[in-house]
Write an enzyme that holds these catalytic residues in place. Structure first.
Site, PDB file in Angstrom:
ATOM      1  N   LYS A   1       9.708 -11.009   4.160  1.00  0.00           N
ATOM      2  CA  LYS A   1       8.180 -10.494   3.673  1.00  0.00           C
ATOM      3  C   LYS A   1       8.397  -9.191   2.723  1.00  0.00           C
ATOM      4  O   LYS A   1       8.472  -8.439   2.997  1.00  0.00           O
ATOM      5  CB  LYS A   1       7.197 -10.551   4.856  1.00  0.00           C
ATOM      6  CG  LYS A   1       5.773 -10.304   4.481  1.00  0.00           C
ATOM      7  CD  LYS A   1       5.379  -9.981   3.058  1.00  0.00           C
ATOM      8  CE  LYS A   1       4.254  -9.361   3.980  1.00  0.00           C
ATOM      9  NZ  LYS A   1       4.282  -8.513   2.189  1.00  0.00           N
ATOM     10  N   GLU A   9      13.028   2.202   7.923  1.00  0.00           N
ATOM     11  CA  GLU A   9      13.057   3.277   7.064  1.00  0.00           C
ATOM     12  C   GLU A   9      12.317   4.080   6.070  1.00  0.00           C
ATOM     13  O   GLU A   9      11.550   3.016   5.201  1.00  0.00           O
ATOM     14  CB  GLU A   9      14.290   2.445   5.738  1.00  0.00           C
ATOM     15  CG  GLU A   9      15.074   2.431   6.088  1.00  0.00           C
ATOM     16  CD  GLU A   9      16.430   2.790   5.999  1.00  0.00           C
ATOM     17  OE1 GLU A   9      15.854   3.862   5.439  1.00  0.00           O
ATOM     18  OE2 GLU A   9      17.384   2.210   6.487  1.00  0.00           O
ATOM     19  N   CYS A  34      11.951   6.146  -2.182  1.00  0.00           N
ATOM     20  CA  CYS A  34      11.798   7.397  -1.066  1.00  0.00           C
ATOM     21  C   CYS A  34      12.948   8.544  -0.857  1.00  0.00           C
ATOM     22  O   CYS A  34      12.021   9.508  -0.181  1.00  0.00           O
ATOM     23  CB  CYS A  34      12.600   6.525   0.221  1.00  0.00           C
ATOM     24  SG  CYS A  34      13.717   5.597  -0.152  1.00  0.00           S
ATOM     25  N   GLU A  90       4.421  13.574   0.590  1.00  0.00           N
ATOM     26  CA  GLU A  90       5.210  11.852  -0.591  1.00  0.00           C
ATOM     27  C   GLU A  90       4.117  11.853  -1.765  1.00  0.00           C
ATOM     28  O   GLU A  90       2.804  10.881  -1.595  1.00  0.00           O
ATOM     29  CB  GLU A  90       5.859  10.810   0.801  1.00  0.00           C
ATOM     30  CG  GLU A  90       6.840  10.353  -0.401  1.00  0.00           C
ATOM     31  CD  GLU A  90       6.581   8.600   0.471  1.00  0.00           C
ATOM     32  OE1 GLU A  90       6.076   8.662   0.546  1.00  0.00           O
ATOM     33  OE2 GLU A  90       7.835   8.466  -0.032  1.00  0.00           O
TER      34      GLU A  90
END
Ligand code: NAD
Length: 503
Positions: A185, A260, A294, A393
């Protein structure tokens, strides 16, 4: 350079299938804001079909077609996928660039990694058969034990938009190598190349149901996939918020997950560095992939004695970055992936300003680009450790700067975060670098560089950056379960109970 986006359906059981509710999601080129196509919007009903197809793929011909076939058979398919992608590399690179906003050179480099990753896991698959029945040494001679490594089963692979095909490949290649059947997905913001991966699988005649690709929104397609009772494992890459939702859903069925997630990674720069070399790595560490990495080393912790000179250099390097349409030659910074993300990044910058930080360069849309979700590479100083810009972030091209005076202070600043994905230390003193590497709490430490990632080396984080490791042999282990087989080999009675009297 015009390229049109193929119109695809969901890929289920080896065939293109119109979504049950027949809805589609527009694809917007983030560099032009134009609608350039659409992707199918899968829902729970499509997920059910895909999971059923994956289950059938595992059990077809009593598993002999896939899950319990020799791993070298699966390796053959992985190599065929790699070579088909090699043939289509240029086209896929352009599709990735117009779908995600990634500079074309980067998209093509990602494709090299995709190809290498399929070939790498083909090689590991080939080694898997030889590792079966590895003996376990036991303290009793009357027993013998060995280990079987078996595919976990049906796996859900849920992926983000920043490296659309590459992040999918990090999961698909080892999952298939292990003998699992998968439902991928991808992110609704960049699914085009994952649908093209489905086409590649169709062209190489991958057995039906081994890889299914269901595009759609997170809540409509991702959530029912993560909570599906017949999914044996969920492997997720994405935000920490979605990661915890997935973990909660999986917990209801005690389903294993690997996560992750995001990061706010530090780069520590000591006073003895070569300033230009380090400036380029610092810029690369934060602004590569349009700042949407990331592991972006987005918190610069620089020694106070060189801070002014070093930051001046950084500003010059940042101003020199070519910002343009991703397809333009030499582009090094494209747009943010979507309008929503673009606004989020600008909001982070304006909050930083209102909290008292100073924007040294960037901070807004480049003047020469009137359309598209472009944000200039931005460097921010006068930051405190309590500011949002230092703690959260951003997932855009924004670097925040703080200074330090002692090694202890640098380590404390580096570790003062809820995340633990990447980190970098820059110094000519390699002993110091080793010391810092041990002291930093993160899954990855780069010494005198930032961001290079290799298929052979483990990737993943600690703390709120998630758990589990992708890539290398660890990536394959993610999709294998370990079974012990223990034999009693003595001719003697076991002798625990009194034998019944012989009448
Ligand atoms: P996201 O969490 O919004 O979405 C990721 C995927 O999850 C998408 O496919 C989305 O549709 C799906 N999803 C959303 N809600 C869901 C739900 N309730 N249940 C199941 N699936 C759901 O993340 P994103 O914005 O696509 O990606 C950016 C994030 O990914 C950043 O935080 C970044 O740090 C992280 N990331 C981490 C790594 C890593 O290796 N650690 C790599 C790339 C990106």
């Amino acid at each position: 350079m015009a390229i049109s986006v193929p119109s695809r359906q969901l890929f289920i059981d080896g065939e293109w299938k119109v979504p049950v509710h027949n809805n589609r999601i527009p694809i917007i080129n983030p560099a032009t804001e134009d609608i350039i196509g659409d992707i199918p919007a899968g829902t729970k009903e499509d997920i059910d079909l895909a999971v059923d197809a994956a289950k059938r793929a595992l059990s077809r011909n009593k598993g002999r077609d896939w899950s319990s076939a020799s791993a070298s058979v699966r390796a053959g398919y992985l190599r065929a996928i790699a070579s088909k992608i090699t043939e289509k590399k240029d086209e896929l690179g352009k599709l990735e660039a117009i779908d995600s906003g990634k500079p074309l050179d980067e998209a093509l480099a990602d494709l090299d990694d995709v190809i290498a990753c399929f070939n790498y896991y083909a090689e590991l698959a080939e080694g898997l058969d030889a590792k079966q029945k590895a003996p376990v040494s036991l303290p009793m001679e009357t027993f013998k034990s060995y280990i079987l490594k078996e595919p976990i089963g049906v796996v859900a692979l849920i992926t983000p938009w920043n490296y659309p095909l590459l992040m999918a490949t990090w999961k698909v290649a080892p999952a298939l190598a292990a003998g699992c059947a998968a439902i991928l997905k991808p992110s609704e913001l960049a699914s085009v190349t994952c649908l093209e991966l489905a086409e590649v699988c169709r062209e190489v005649n991958l057995p039906p149901g081994v890889l299914n690709v269901v595009t759609g929104l997170g809540n409509d397609a991702g959530a029912p996939l993560a909570s599906h009772p017949d999914v044996d494992k969920v492997a997720f890459t994405g935000s920490s918020l979605t990661g915890s939702k997935i973990m909660s859903a999986a917990a209801q069925l005690t389903k294993p997950v690997s996560l992750e997630l995001g990061g706010k990674s530090p780069i520590v720069v000591f006073e003895d560095v070569d300033l230009d070399k380090t400036a380029e790595w610092t810029i690369f560490g934060c602004f590569f992939t349009n700042g949407q990495i990331c592991s972006a080393t987005s918190r610069l912790i620089v020694h106070e004695s060189i801070a002014t000179e070093f930051v001046d250099k950084l500003v010059k390097w940042a101003k020199n970055i070519k910002i343009s349409d991703p397809l333009e030659e030499g582009c090094r910074l494209g747009p943010i992936v979507s309008e929503g993300q673009y606004k989020k990044v600008l909001n982070f910058i304006s909050t930083a300003k209102s909290e008292g930080a100073t924007i040294l360069t960037g901070g807004s849309r480049p003047e020469h680009l009137k359309r598209g979700y472009f944000v200039e590479p931005t460097i921010i100083s006068d930051v405190t450790t309590s500011m949002q810009i230092w703690r959260e972030e951003v997932f855009g091209p924004v670097l925040s700067v703080k200074t330090f005076s002692t090694e202890e202070e640098a380590i404390e600043l580096a570790n003062d975060t809820q995340y633990g994905l990447g980190s970098a230390v820059m110094s000519k003193d390699l002993e110091r670098c080793e010391r810092i590497s041990q002291a930093i709490k993160a899954g990855i430490v780069w010494i005198n560089c930032a961001q290079p990632s290799f298929i052979q080396a483990p990737w993943g984080g600690i703390k709120r950056s998630g758990f589990g490791r992708e890539l290398g042999e660890w990536g394959l282990e993610n999709y294998l379960s370990v079974k012990q087989v223990t034999k009693y080999i003595s001719d003697e009675q076991w002798g625990w109970y009194q034998p019944p009297s012989k009448l």
